[in-house]
Design a protein around this motif. Structure first.
Motif, mmCIF file in Angstrom:
data_model
loop_
_atom_site.group_PDB
_atom_site.id
_atom_site.type_symbol
_atom_site.label_atom_id
_atom_site.label_comp_id
_atom_site.label_asym_id
_atom_site.label_seq_id
_atom_site.Cartn_x
_atom_site.Cartn_y
_atom_site.Cartn_z
ATOM 1 N N ASP A 56 82.605 44.592 -45.664
ATOM 2 C CA ASP A 56 82.640 46.114 -44.894
ATOM 3 C C ASP A 56 83.438 45.587 -43.119
ATOM 4 O OD1 ASP A 56 80.905 46.670 -46.620
ATOM 5 O OD2 ASP A 56 79.091 45.939 -45.965
ATOM 6 N N ARG A 57 82.649 46.779 -43.079
ATOM 7 C CA ARG A 57 83.926 46.835 -41.609
ATOM 8 C C ARG A 57 83.290 45.810 -40.573
ATOM 9 N NH1 ARG A 57 84.564 52.287 -37.855
ATOM 10 N NH2 ARG A 57 86.023 51.086 -36.144
ATOM 11 N N ASN A 58 82.120 45.912 -40.204
ATOM 12 C CA ASN A 58 81.673 44.002 -38.776
ATOM 13 C C ASN A 58 81.535 42.934 -40.478
ATOM 14 O OD1 ASN A 58 82.073 45.848 -37.079
ATOM 15 N ND2 ASN A 58 80.413 47.207 -37.343
ATOM 16 N N GLN A 59 82.097 43.183 -41.369
ATOM 17 C CA GLN A 59 81.386 41.683 -42.166
ATOM 18 C C GLN A 59 81.944 40.733 -42.084
ATOM 19 O OE1 GLN A 59 80.296 42.687 -46.209
ATOM 20 N NE2 GLN A 59 79.252 41.128 -46.877
ATOM 21 N N SER A 60 81.329 39.501 -41.818
ATOM 22 C CA SER A 60 82.721 38.058 -41.844
ATOM 23 C C SER A 60 82.092 37.436 -43.224
ATOM 24 C CB SER A 60 81.444 37.103 -40.829
ATOM 25 O OG SER A 60 81.884 37.851 -39.656
ATOM 26 N N GLN A 73 88.687 33.972 -45.194
ATOM 27 C CA GLN A 73 88.655 35.504 -45.171
ATOM 28 C C GLN A 73 90.408 36.220 -45.219
ATOM 29 O OE1 GLN A 73 87.479 38.232 -41.733
ATOM 30 N NE2 GLN A 73 89.129 39.238 -41.695
ATOM 31 N N ARG A 80 90.288 43.967 -45.336
ATOM 32 C CA ARG A 80 89.374 42.761 -45.762
ATOM 33 C C ARG A 80 88.778 42.218 -46.787
ATOM 34 N NH1 ARG A 80 86.278 41.225 -41.825
ATOM 35 N NH2 ARG A 80 85.156 42.703 -41.940
#
Length: 326
Positions: A56-60, A73, A80
């Motif tokens: 997801d957009r802000n997921q690590s 990553q 991503r």
């Protein structure tokens, strides 16, 4: 949630084909136009496998629950992605099953990658106490021993070859020939690296020269041999030469831990020519190199050696010309 019936199955035989021809490819596991792309990747020039899961957009990327699995990553098709892979190439067949189990939980169970990995590892850990067959290292090792056994039988006959194969009886070395012993080491790594089990494994028995046979195998795709095929080939040849030798060979193979019910869908071929050298030319630990005040107090040790710098020596006790897997 996605339809569970839509999860595509990727057979190991398909993956092994691409690994055998060293061809990279990508296999989508998530449905078309899915919000989260999940794909199975054969990369590193066709040498490795990994699972890619879109973040997801802000997921690590999550942390790996076990040291043998790495997660990092990567950028993939403009997205991503978290990449799940292992450096344990000898466990690649089993890792494939783990990746498919994780992908199934992500695609059909709507889990995030971290939870899917944790659930899968926990489920597998719960099975580890159950009796199981040969491990990956032992399967490859047995394949190499059968190839050397066949080479011994070609010169000395099957009855003498079966007599000489002492590995299944738990002896110090794999083969006890009339005038010398032979230890067989087989690896699937590109380097000629082997694991030595114990101080005595590369130590000569009194009055008997010891030779080390170093074999390298690689995944052979459709042209490779499974361990079951090699077992069947040597048993057939031994029975053709002598019913007694055939029966004794079957008993020895059973003692080695092999069972026809084992998982057997990995195909191997030789990576290059075998190496046969005297053990005293090999980097090794023996009782003689240990200080007297510690040698009796070291109960067990395993260590890795690399033999890339060595060349075959004349006078070997086994003729490994025209060598191949049975």
């Amino acid at each position: 949630m996605s339809d569970p019936a839509s999860f595509p199955q990727l057979a190991w035989s398909t993956v092994e084909h691409y690994l055998g021809v060293r061809q990279e490819t990508s296999y989508p596991l998530s449905p078309p136009r899915s919000e989260r792309l999940v794909s199975y990747e054969i990369g590193d020039g066709g040498h490795g496998i990994s699972l890619h899961v879109e973040l997801d957009r802000n997921q690590s990327p999550p942390r790996s629950p076990v040291p043998s699995i790495t997660i990092d990553q990567v950028a993939h098709r403009g997205r991503r992605m978290a990449r799940v892979r292992t450096t344990q190439t000898e466990l690649m067949r089993d890792f494939h099953d783990l990746l498919m189990a994780v992908a199934d939980r992500v695609v059909t169970g709507d889990r995030d990658l971290g939870r899917a990995l944790d659930e899968t590892v926990d489920a597998w850990a719960g099975l580890l106490h159950r009796p199981r067959g040969l491990g990956a290292e032992r399967r490859i090792g047995l394949h190499g021993e059968l190839a050397v056994l066949r080479a011994v039988a070609r010169v000395r006959g099957w009855e003498s070859a079966v007599d000489a194969w002492t590995g299944p009886r738990g002896e110090q070395h794999d083969f006890g020939l009339p005038d010398s012993d032979v230890e067989v080491k087989t690896t699937s790594s590109e380097d000629r690296q082997h694991t030595v089990h114990g101080i005595r494994q590369l130590e000569e028995s009194p009055g008997r020269p010891l030779w080390l046979a170093s074999l390298q195998v690689t995944r052979g795709g459709a042209g490779g041999r499974t361990l079951g095929e090699s077992v069947a080939a040597v048993v057939r040849d031994a029975h053709a030469a002598s019913r007694i030798a055939g029966a004794r060979l079957e008993a020895a193979i059973n003692r080695s831990g092999w069972s026809p019910t084992e998982q057997d869908d990995e195909r191997w071929t030789l990576r290059g020519d075998p190496l046969l050298v005297p053990a005293d030319r090999v980097p090794r630990l023996t009782h003689a190199v240990l200080p007297p005040d510690v040698r009796d107090h070291i109960l067990s040790v395993d260590y890795r050696i690399r033999l890339n710098h060595l060349s075959p020596e004349p006078g070997a006790p086994v003729d490994l010309t025209d060598f191949r897997l049975p």
